[in-house]
Design a protein around this motif. Structure first.
Motif, PDB file in Angstrom:
ATOM      1  N   UNK A  86       0.852  -1.188   0.000  1.00 53.40           N
ATOM      2  CA  UNK A  86       0.000   0.000   0.000  1.00 53.40           C
ATOM      3  C   UNK A  86       0.884   1.233   0.000  1.00 53.40           C
ATOM      4  N   UNK A  87       0.625   2.159  -0.918  1.00 53.00           N
ATOM      5  CA  UNK A  87       1.309   3.451  -0.899  1.00 53.00           C
ATOM      6  C   UNK A  87       0.502   4.363   0.020  1.00 53.00           C
ATOM      7  N   UNK A  88       0.917   4.435   1.267  1.00 54.80           N
ATOM      8  CA  UNK A  88       0.225   5.212   2.299  1.00 54.80           C
ATOM      9  C   UNK A  88       0.706   6.661   2.222  1.00 54.80           C
ATOM     10  N   UNK A  89       0.119   7.417   1.299  1.00 55.00           N
ATOM     11  CA  UNK A  89       0.584   8.783   1.030  1.00 55.00           C
ATOM     12  C   UNK A  89       0.437   9.715   2.226  1.00 55.00           C
ATOM     13  N   UNK A 105      -5.552   5.598  -2.607  1.00 56.11           N
ATOM     14  CA  UNK A 105      -4.110   5.356  -2.615  1.00 56.11           C
ATOM     15  C   UNK A 105      -3.799   4.112  -3.447  1.00 56.11           C
ATOM     16  N   UNK A 106      -2.622   4.134  -4.063  1.00 53.37           N
ATOM     17  CA  UNK A 106      -2.208   3.016  -4.915  1.00 53.37           C
ATOM     18  C   UNK A 106      -1.879   1.789  -4.076  1.00 53.37           C
ATOM     19  N   UNK A 107      -2.069   0.623  -4.668  1.00 54.85           N
ATOM     20  CA  UNK A 107      -1.694  -0.629  -4.016  1.00 54.85           C
ATOM     21  C   UNK A 107      -1.253  -1.614  -5.089  1.00 54.85           C
ATOM     22  N   UNK A 108      -0.591  -2.658  -4.660  1.00 57.52           N
ATOM     23  CA  UNK A 108      -0.157  -3.697  -5.576  1.00 57.52           C
ATOM     24  C   UNK A 108       0.003  -5.006  -4.838  1.00 57.52           C
TER      25      UNK A 108
END
Length: 139
Positions: A86-89, A105-108
């Motif tokens: 998780x990109x926890x901005x 937020x982006x995730x992968x």
């Protein structure tokens, strides 16, 4: 006395002879394609039992530099796993959602599946053997 010494020596030699290296494998994960360097990446190594149910069996975080980061999980027992990122901005330690339910937020995940819905363990699952592993995950 001689028998006691021989018994102790035999026990020590037997223990050393049958000792196995209990060190597990290493998984090195390179995360690419973060849309910015704000916040941090939260990365979790999961089994089927922990996937999407909170903390993984190992968890890590990393700052982002030039849209990339590298995380290493050590002493991992061979088996089936999935990794979530998780990109926890805003660094609030959780995924944020739009009013319509879409992630802000982006995730992968491992295997880089593209899904239109909640992540699925089977899509992200990989098998760790007795060799160290390197993975690349795109957000």
């Amino acid at each position: 006395m001689k028998t006691l010494f021989l018994s102790i020596a035999l026990i020590v030699v037997s223990t050393l002879g049958f000792a196995q290296d209990s060190k597990g494998q290493t998984i090195t994960v390179t995360i690419e394609n973060a849309k910015n360097d704000n916040g941090k990446l939260l990365v979790s190594l999961n089994t089927k039992d922990t996937f999407m149910k909170g903390a993984g069996i190992q968890n890590a975080e990393s700052k982002i530099k030039d849209g990339k980061a590298t995380i290493t999980f050590e002493n991992v027992t061979p088996g089936d796993y999935a990794i979530m990122v998780l990109h926890d901005e805003n660094e609030n330690e959780r995924m944020d959602f739009e009013d319509n339910g879409m992630p802000k937020e982006s995730y992968g995940m491992s295997n880089n599946p593209r899904s239109y819905g909640p992540p699925i363990y089977e899509d992200a699952k990989f098998t760790l053997t007795k060799e160290d592993m390197k993975l690349s995950i795109r957000l």
